[in-house]
Design a protein around this motif. Structure first.
Motif, PDB file in Angstrom:
ATOM      1  N   PHE A 106       0.835  -1.189   0.000  1.00 20.23           N
ATOM      2  CA  PHE A 106       0.000   0.000   0.000  1.00 20.23           C
ATOM      3  C   PHE A 106       0.881   1.254   0.000  1.00 20.23           C
ATOM      4  CE2 PHE A 106      -2.496  -3.374   1.746  1.00 20.23           C
ATOM      5  CZ  PHE A 106      -3.812  -3.114   1.400  1.00 20.23           C
ATOM      6  N   THR A 107       0.531   2.210  -0.825  1.00 22.43           N
ATOM      7  CA  THR A 107       1.189   3.514  -0.836  1.00 22.43           C
ATOM      8  C   THR A 107       0.113   4.578  -0.687  1.00 22.43           C
ATOM      9  OG1 THR A 107       2.881   2.661  -2.340  1.00 22.43           O
ATOM     10  CG2 THR A 107       2.730   5.062  -2.099  1.00 22.43           C
ATOM     11  N   TYR A 108       0.325   5.512   0.272  1.00 31.14           N
ATOM     12  CA  TYR A 108      -0.712   6.494   0.622  1.00 31.14           C
ATOM     13  C   TYR A 108      -0.286   7.922   0.289  1.00 31.14           C
ATOM     14  CZ  TYR A 108      -2.996   2.864   3.440  1.00 31.14           C
ATOM     15  OH  TYR A 108      -3.632   1.718   3.856  1.00 31.14           O
ATOM     16  N   TRP A 109      -1.267   8.737  -0.107  1.00 29.97           N
ATOM     17  CA  TRP A 109      -1.132  10.186  -0.217  1.00 29.97           C
ATOM     18  C   TRP A 109      -2.321  10.790   0.524  1.00 29.97           C
ATOM     19  CZ3 TRP A 109      -0.156   6.727  -4.051  1.00 29.97           C
ATOM     20  CH2 TRP A 109       1.111   6.790  -4.670  1.00 29.97           C
ATOM     21  N   ARG A 110      -2.108  11.161   1.784  1.00 31.41           N
ATOM     22  CA  ARG A 110      -3.245  11.626   2.581  1.00 31.41           C
ATOM     23  C   ARG A 110      -2.874  12.764   3.533  1.00 31.41           C
ATOM     24  NH1 ARG A 110      -4.224   6.254   6.131  1.00 31.41           N
ATOM     25  NH2 ARG A 110      -6.369   7.048   6.185  1.00 31.41           N
ATOM     26  N   ASP A 111      -1.636  13.256   3.473  1.00 30.79           N
ATOM     27  CA  ASP A 111      -1.173  14.232   4.455  1.00 30.79           C
ATOM     28  C   ASP A 111      -1.989  15.521   4.450  1.00 30.79           C
ATOM     29  OD1 ASP A 111       0.748  12.461   5.191  1.00 30.79           O
ATOM     30  OD2 ASP A 111       2.413  13.494   4.208  1.00 30.79           O
ATOM     31  N   THR A 112      -2.539  15.910   3.309  1.00 29.28           N
ATOM     32  CA  THR A 112      -3.322  17.148   3.232  1.00 29.28           C
ATOM     33  C   THR A 112      -4.768  16.868   2.822  1.00 29.28           C
ATOM     34  OG1 THR A 112      -2.641  17.520   0.930  1.00 29.28           O
ATOM     35  CG2 THR A 112      -1.289  18.529   2.661  1.00 29.28           C
ATOM     36  N   SER A 113      -5.250  15.657   3.107  1.00 30.97           N
ATOM     37  CA  SER A 113      -6.603  15.303   2.676  1.00 30.97           C
ATOM     38  C   SER A 113      -7.650  16.151   3.388  1.00 30.97           C
ATOM     39  CB  SER A 113      -6.883  13.825   2.932  1.00 30.97           C
ATOM     40  OG  SER A 113      -7.045  13.568   4.306  1.00 30.97           O
ATOM     41  N   ALA A 114      -8.770  16.353   2.718  1.00 30.07           N
ATOM     42  CA  ALA A 114      -9.867  17.137   3.293  1.00 30.07           C
ATOM     43  C   ALA A 114     -10.361  16.530   4.593  1.00 30.07           C
ATOM     44  CB  ALA A 114     -11.009  17.240   2.281  1.00 30.07           C
ATOM     45  N   ALA A 115     -10.302  15.196   4.713  1.00 29.18           N
ATOM     46  CA  ALA A 115     -10.830  14.524   5.901  1.00 29.18           C
ATOM     47  C   ALA A 115     -10.146  14.970   7.186  1.00 29.18           C
ATOM     48  CB  ALA A 115     -10.712  13.012   5.747  1.00 29.18           C
ATOM     49  N   ARG A 116      -8.940  15.509   7.079  1.00 26.05           N
ATOM     50  CA  ARG A 116      -8.262  15.998   8.282  1.00 26.05           C
ATOM     51  C   ARG A 116      -8.989  17.199   8.890  1.00 26.05           C
ATOM     52  NH1 ARG A 116      -3.180  13.916   9.337  1.00 26.05           N
ATOM     53  NH2 ARG A 116      -2.427  12.440   7.762  1.00 26.05           N
ATOM     54  N   GLY A 117      -9.916  17.784   8.155  1.00 27.91           N
ATOM     55  CA  GLY A 117     -10.709  18.902   8.675  1.00 27.91           C
ATOM     56  C   GLY A 117     -12.117  18.514   9.051  1.00 27.91           C
ATOM     57  N   LEU A 118     -12.403  17.221   9.191  1.00 30.26           N
ATOM     58  CA  LEU A 118     -13.782  16.807   9.449  1.00 30.26           C
ATOM     59  C   LEU A 118     -14.310  17.288  10.795  1.00 30.26           C
ATOM     60  CD1 LEU A 118     -14.197  14.151  11.581  1.00 30.26           C
ATOM     61  CD2 LEU A 118     -13.041  12.972   9.728  1.00 30.26           C
ATOM     62  N   ALA A 119     -13.399  17.558  11.745  1.00 32.13           N
ATOM     63  CA  ALA A 119     -13.830  17.997  13.074  1.00 32.13           C
ATOM     64  C   ALA A 119     -13.564  19.472  13.313  1.00 32.13           C
ATOM     65  CB  ALA A 119     -13.145  17.154  14.156  1.00 32.13           C
ATOM     66  N   ASP A 120     -13.331  20.242  12.264  1.00 36.20           N
ATOM     67  CA  ASP A 120     -13.036  21.666  12.447  1.00 36.20           C
ATOM     68  C   ASP A 120     -14.256  22.461  12.905  1.00 36.20           C
ATOM     69  OD1 ASP A 120     -10.471  21.180  11.684  1.00 36.20           O
ATOM     70  OD2 ASP A 120     -10.597  22.169   9.723  1.00 36.20           O
ATOM     71  N   ASP A 121     -15.443  21.999  12.572  1.00 38.71           N
ATOM     72  CA  ASP A 121     -16.682  22.713  12.882  1.00 38.71           C
ATOM     73  C   ASP A 121     -17.468  21.924  13.919  1.00 38.71           C
ATOM     74  OD1 ASP A 121     -19.317  23.739  12.890  1.00 38.71           O
ATOM     75  OD2 ASP A 121     -19.157  24.401  10.809  1.00 38.71           O
ATOM     76  N   ALA A 122     -17.472  22.401  15.159  1.00 39.38           N
ATOM     77  CA  ALA A 122     -18.115  21.676  16.247  1.00 39.38           C
ATOM     78  C   ALA A 122     -19.612  21.517  16.018  1.00 39.38           C
ATOM     79  CB  ALA A 122     -17.864  22.389  17.584  1.00 39.38           C
ATOM     80  N   GLU A 123     -20.248  22.544  15.484  1.00 36.11           N
ATOM     81  CA  GLU A 123     -21.695  22.473  15.260  1.00 36.11           C
ATOM     82  C   GLU A 123     -22.025  21.461  14.170  1.00 36.11           C
ATOM     83  OE1 GLU A 123     -25.501  22.491  15.555  1.00 36.11           O
ATOM     84  OE2 GLU A 123     -24.162  23.441  17.020  1.00 36.11           O
ATOM     85  N   ALA A 124     -21.203  21.405  13.121  1.00 37.46           N
ATOM     86  CA  ALA A 124     -21.429  20.421  12.064  1.00 37.46           C
ATOM     87  C   ALA A 124     -21.289  19.003  12.608  1.00 37.46           C
ATOM     88  CB  ALA A 124     -20.445  20.649  10.917  1.00 37.46           C
ATOM     89  N   LEU A 125     -20.330  18.798  13.491  1.00 39.29           N
ATOM     90  CA  LEU A 125     -20.161  17.493  14.129  1.00 39.29           C
ATOM     91  C   LEU A 125     -21.407  17.094  14.906  1.00 39.29           C
ATOM     92  CD1 LEU A 125     -16.600  17.307  15.765  1.00 39.29           C
ATOM     93  CD2 LEU A 125     -17.581  15.737  14.082  1.00 39.29           C
ATOM     94  N   ARG A 126     -21.877  17.992  15.749  1.00 39.42           N
ATOM     95  CA  ARG A 126     -23.039  17.684  16.592  1.00 39.42           C
ATOM     96  C   ARG A 126     -24.282  17.472  15.743  1.00 39.42           C
ATOM     97  NH1 ARG A 126     -22.221  18.872  22.164  1.00 39.42           N
ATOM     98  NH2 ARG A 126     -20.137  19.700  22.526  1.00 39.42           N
ATOM     99  N   ALA A 127     -24.418  18.264  14.681  1.00 46.31           N
ATOM    100  CA  ALA A 127     -25.581  18.105  13.809  1.00 46.31           C
ATOM    101  C   ALA A 127     -25.551  16.748  13.103  1.00 46.31           C
ATOM    102  CB  ALA A 127     -25.615  19.231  12.782  1.00 46.31           C
ATOM    103  N   ALA A 128     -24.369  16.305  12.685  1.00 49.43           N
ATOM    104  CA  ALA A 128     -24.260  15.014  12.010  1.00 49.43           C
ATOM    105  C   ALA A 128     -24.650  13.864  12.941  1.00 49.43           C
ATOM    106  CB  ALA A 128     -22.836  14.817  11.502  1.00 49.43           C
ATOM    107  N   MET A 129     -24.322  13.998  14.222  1.00 49.37           N
ATOM    108  CA  MET A 129     -24.584  12.928  15.186  1.00 49.37           C
ATOM    109  C   MET A 129     -26.010  12.941  15.727  1.00 49.37           C
ATOM    110  SD  MET A 129     -21.108  13.043  17.470  1.00 49.37           S
ATOM    111  CE  MET A 129     -19.485  13.079  16.720  1.00 49.37           C
ATOM    112  N   ARG A 130     -26.725  14.007  15.502  1.00 51.44           N
ATOM    113  CA  ARG A 130     -28.059  14.152  16.082  1.00 51.44           C
ATOM    114  C   ARG A 130     -28.971  13.022  15.624  1.00 51.44           C
ATOM    115  NH1 ARG A 130     -28.964  19.470  14.702  1.00 51.44           N
ATOM    116  NH2 ARG A 130     -27.612  20.032  16.469  1.00 51.44           N
ATOM    117  N   ASP A 131     -29.635  12.392  16.575  1.00 45.98           N
ATOM    118  CA  ASP A 131     -30.621  11.326  16.319  1.00 45.98           C
ATOM    119  C   ASP A 131     -30.008  10.004  15.873  1.00 45.98           C
ATOM    120  OD1 ASP A 131     -32.695  13.117  16.962  1.00 45.98           O
ATOM    121  OD2 ASP A 131     -32.790  13.844  14.896  1.00 45.98           O
ATOM    122  N   ALA A 132     -28.685   9.848  15.918  1.00 47.06           N
ATOM    123  CA  ALA A 132     -28.074   8.564  15.560  1.00 47.06           C
ATOM    124  C   ALA A 132     -28.215   7.578  16.714  1.00 47.06           C
ATOM    125  CB  ALA A 132     -26.600   8.757  15.217  1.00 47.06           C
TER     126      ALA A 132
END
Length: 306
Positions: free
Chosen positions: A98-124
């Protein structure tokens, strides 16, 4: 929502024979969600994936892929000028490399917005993440994610966690152990793999691994051990469940993820931990009999919109 998975969906390039590569999409938490669908039904509510993607065409293709599979993607963050991570799988010396290129991937910012996180988890009903989810985040994002998970748990969601230890993604082993322990402390279900835990943490056997996660705070611990028995610690009782020999092994990619998917779906449907482990082992046996981390299953046809 029945199940929300949080993590990184990557572009997968596999093959390489004659210079030809096959494009796909995968990632440990997405793989688990993919297989959990096989044991769930859309009439009981949606399943969803939360990550961060860019605004490029490949990010659009990932969203289309999820939508066609019946996986809710509406909560995914889109970050301008960022792109998905990528990895390539090729055969070297008779094994997969396996060879990876992920150091600057968008997913590293998935938790940058606290409200977006809480909204995604709501009702799960259940929220699933892995050690890789934690590892790709900066320290402040990791803390933000753990805070949101605590709040969701207090609101009634069950938290499921696979430590999926990958030291190369962490700054050092101390940070890795501290983060995994913090996640275990707020997990209702922990799904460690003994080979990882023995190598990097030093557990003597699967039972010791199960007891350590229980001591950290995990209410139910399910220790996978390859073809060995699954060790389950639940309600202070320890059980070793033998795994039937696989009839065929073509590609072990996704074995643990698919076990997790089968297990979590069964638990959501009311199965006992031992019954759920049987379902997980059966799912993994089907997946390792084919190539790739993600394979199509007839049971998921009800979910598909494409």
């Amino acid at each position: 929502m029945q199940l929300l998975a949080i993590g990184e969906c990557m572009i997968e390039m596999s093959g390489g024979e004659d210079g030809c590569w096959r494009l796909g999409f995968a990632g440990d938490t997405l793989n688990t969600l993919w297989y959990a669908r096989a044991g769930l039904h859309p009439a009981d509510g949606p399943v969803g994936y939360f990550t961060a993607l860019g605004t490029d065409s490949f990010s659009d293709r990932i969203v289309d892929f999820l939508d066609e599979a019946g996986i809710a993607s509406g909560a995914i963050r889109r970050i301008p000028n960022r792109r998905p991570g990528l990895y390539m799988i090729e055969q070297k010396d008779g094994d997969r490399a396996f060879t990876y290129w992920r150091d600057t991937s968008a997913a590293r910012g998935l938790a940058d917005d606290a409200e977006a996180l809480r909204a995604a988890m709501r009702d799960a009903r259940m929220i699933y993440l892995s050690g890789i989810t934690l590892a790709i985040l900066p320290a402040e994002g990791r803390a933000r994610l753990l805070d949101a998970l605590r709040a969701a748990r207090e609101g009634g969601a069950r938290i499921a966690f696979d430590p999926n230890i990958r030291p190369a993604l962490w700054l050092d082993e101390v940070e890795m152990r501290d983060a995994i322990t913090a996640a275990a402390a707020i997990s209702d279900i922990a799904l460690p793999s003994f080979d990882d835990e023995a190598r990097w943490i030093g557990d003597a056997d699967p039972a010791a691994c199960a007891r350590r996660y229980a001591a950290a705070g995990s209410g139910e611990v399910v220790v996978k051990d390859g073809a060995g028995p699954v060790t389950i610690l639940s309600e202070h009782a320890m059980t070793d469940m033998p795994v039937p020999p696989a009839a065929k092994v073509v590609d072990a990619t996704g074995a643990g993820d698919s076990f997790n998917g089968g297990y979590l779906a069964a638990r959501l449907n009311g199965s006992t931990p031992v019954e759920a482990a049987r379902a997980g082992a059966a799912m993994a046996a089907r997946v390792i009999a084919a190539h790739g981390a993600i394979i199509d299953l007839p049971e998921t046809s009800d979910w598909q919109t494409g």
